[in-house]
Design a protein around this motif. Sequence first.
Motif, PDB file in Angstrom:
ATOM      1  N   LEU A   1       9.256  -0.380  10.213  1.00 53.10           N
ATOM      2  CA  LEU A   1       7.913  -0.123   9.700  1.00 53.10           C
ATOM      3  C   LEU A   1       7.919  -0.032   8.187  1.00 53.10           C
ATOM      4  O   LEU A   1       7.053  -0.609   7.508  1.00 53.10           O
ATOM      5  N   ARG A   2       8.896   0.671   7.621  1.00 53.45           N
ATOM      6  CA  ARG A   2       8.974   0.781   6.169  1.00 53.45           C
ATOM      7  C   ARG A   2       9.216  -0.587   5.523  1.00 53.45           C
ATOM      8  O   ARG A   2       8.670  -0.892   4.462  1.00 53.45           O
ATOM      9  N   ALA A   3      10.021  -1.415   6.171  1.00 53.97           N
ATOM     10  CA  ALA A   3      10.292  -2.745   5.622  1.00 53.97           C
ATOM     11  C   ALA A   3       9.034  -3.602   5.627  1.00 53.97           C
ATOM     12  O   ALA A   3       8.777  -4.341   4.668  1.00 53.97           O
ATOM     13  N   ARG A   4       8.242  -3.511   6.705  1.00 52.17           N
ATOM     14  CA  ARG A   4       7.000  -4.280   6.753  1.00 52.17           C
ATOM     15  C   ARG A   4       6.035  -3.824   5.673  1.00 52.17           C
ATOM     16  O   ARG A   4       5.346  -4.644   5.041  1.00 52.17           O
ATOM     17  N   GLN A   5       5.953  -2.521   5.452  1.00 54.23           N
ATOM     18  CA  GLN A   5       5.064  -2.020   4.412  1.00 54.23           C
ATOM     19  C   GLN A   5       5.517  -2.465   3.027  1.00 54.23           C
ATOM     20  O   GLN A   5       4.695  -2.859   2.192  1.00 54.23           O
ATOM     21  N   ALA A   6       6.825  -2.413   2.778  1.00 56.29           N
ATOM     22  CA  ALA A   6       7.338  -2.865   1.481  1.00 56.29           C
ATOM     23  C   ALA A   6       7.105  -4.350   1.286  1.00 56.29           C
ATOM     24  O   ALA A   6       6.752  -4.803   0.189  1.00 56.29           O
ATOM     25  N   GLU A   7       7.285  -5.128   2.347  1.00 61.49           N
ATOM     26  CA  GLU A   7       7.058  -6.567   2.255  1.00 61.49           C
ATOM     27  C   GLU A   7       5.595  -6.876   1.969  1.00 61.49           C
ATOM     28  O   GLU A   7       5.275  -7.778   1.190  1.00 61.49           O
ATOM     29  N   SER A   8       4.687  -6.108   2.583  1.00 66.09           N
ATOM     30  CA  SER A   8       3.263  -6.314   2.344  1.00 66.09           C
ATOM     31  C   SER A   8       2.884  -5.985   0.902  1.00 66.09           C
ATOM     32  O   SER A   8       2.120  -6.716   0.264  1.00 66.09           O
ATOM     33  N   ARG A   9       3.438  -4.893   0.371  1.00 65.79           N
ATOM     34  CA  ARG A   9       3.149  -4.542  -1.018  1.00 65.79           C
ATOM     35  C   ARG A   9       3.682  -5.605  -1.985  1.00 65.79           C
ATOM     36  O   ARG A   9       3.006  -5.975  -2.950  1.00 65.79           O
ATOM     37  N   GLN A  10       4.887  -6.076  -1.726  1.00 63.62           N
ATOM     38  CA  GLN A  10       5.463  -7.079  -2.607  1.00 63.62           C
ATOM     39  C   GLN A  10       4.676  -8.390  -2.533  1.00 63.62           C
ATOM     40  O   GLN A  10       4.477  -9.068  -3.557  1.00 63.62           O
ATOM     41  N   ALA A  11       4.226  -8.768  -1.330  1.00 65.93           N
ATOM     42  CA  ALA A  11       3.426  -9.979  -1.193  1.00 65.93           C
ATOM     43  C   ALA A  11       2.114  -9.854  -1.968  1.00 65.93           C
ATOM     44  O   ALA A  11       1.637 -10.832  -2.576  1.00 65.93           O
ATOM     45  N   LEU A  12       1.534  -8.661  -1.961  1.00 68.49           N
ATOM     46  CA  LEU A  12       0.294  -8.452  -2.707  1.00 68.49           C
ATOM     47  C   LEU A  12       0.535  -8.561  -4.210  1.00 68.49           C
ATOM     48  O   LEU A  12      -0.288  -9.127  -4.949  1.00 68.49           O
ATOM     49  N   TRP A  13       1.661  -8.046  -4.692  1.00 62.96           N
ATOM     50  CA  TRP A  13       1.996  -8.169  -6.106  1.00 62.96           C
ATOM     51  C   TRP A  13       2.215  -9.629  -6.493  1.00 62.96           C
ATOM     52  O   TRP A  13       1.782 -10.077  -7.570  1.00 62.96           O
TER      53      TRP A  13
END
Length: 284
Positions: A124-136
Amino acid sequence: MPATTLTLAAPALALPPTELSGRQRVALDDDTALAACTTWQEAADGRREARTRLVLQGLHCAACAGLIEAALERVDGVRAARVNGASERAEVDWDPARTRASALIEAVQRAGYQAYLADAEDALRARQAESRQALWRLFVAAFCMMQVMMAAAPGYFAAPGDIAPDLAALLRWSAWVLTLPVLLFSARPFFSGAWQSLRQWRIGMDVPVALGIAVTFVASSAASFDPGGIFGHEVYFDSLTMFVCFLLAGRWLEARSRERSTRSLDALLRRLPDSVERLAADGS
């Protein structure tokens, strides 16, 4: 039996590591650690078989799922591997006498992707980090795209000879500088995905995308610094940045939709009972 979590620390912008630490292997290879995501069965010859569910990260197309399936099936002791690219899940049937769960994780990592236990909080933490990085990445691409379009607009609207040569060169160089963050940061997933596909001797979706981005940037850079060269004087930095921005926007929307479906699936699985007891021979 209690479940455990798998911690895979990797730099945000680097490819995932291909080897686990000794501590991670011990945590994964314990039967109690796999209880929450593994079903144990007895084969016809009396040997024990395992079916383990994994959560994957970094998939962007059906070719990615094929790469992971091929990587898992090459592991000695793996009987079958099924990867669902839409939900980023994998189900692996393997022989505990011939391989270990840690070998499955390392096989996925060697293919260039990340893998976690299905019920691990790290997933779950990895998915959230990936989503934030994709948004950046999308933000940087969109911001630079708008600036590059402003630098390219005078060349589209002005008549031949209206813009002084030194001013035209300044606009091209400005567009070149503004394209660098898009190329080095926003477009990095395309180049990483292309490299992963080529390492496996396969052509994925990212290969033509990365090739098009690289060729466009090289040709436009040559035209910017040597307008009289073989590439001419036309530059396409605006097309490059717009292309990257639109692709990232599509991937981000797809990731958001996939995350919602994955959450719904997880919630449904948590509602299912761990076991049932048949009271009569007819199943009642």
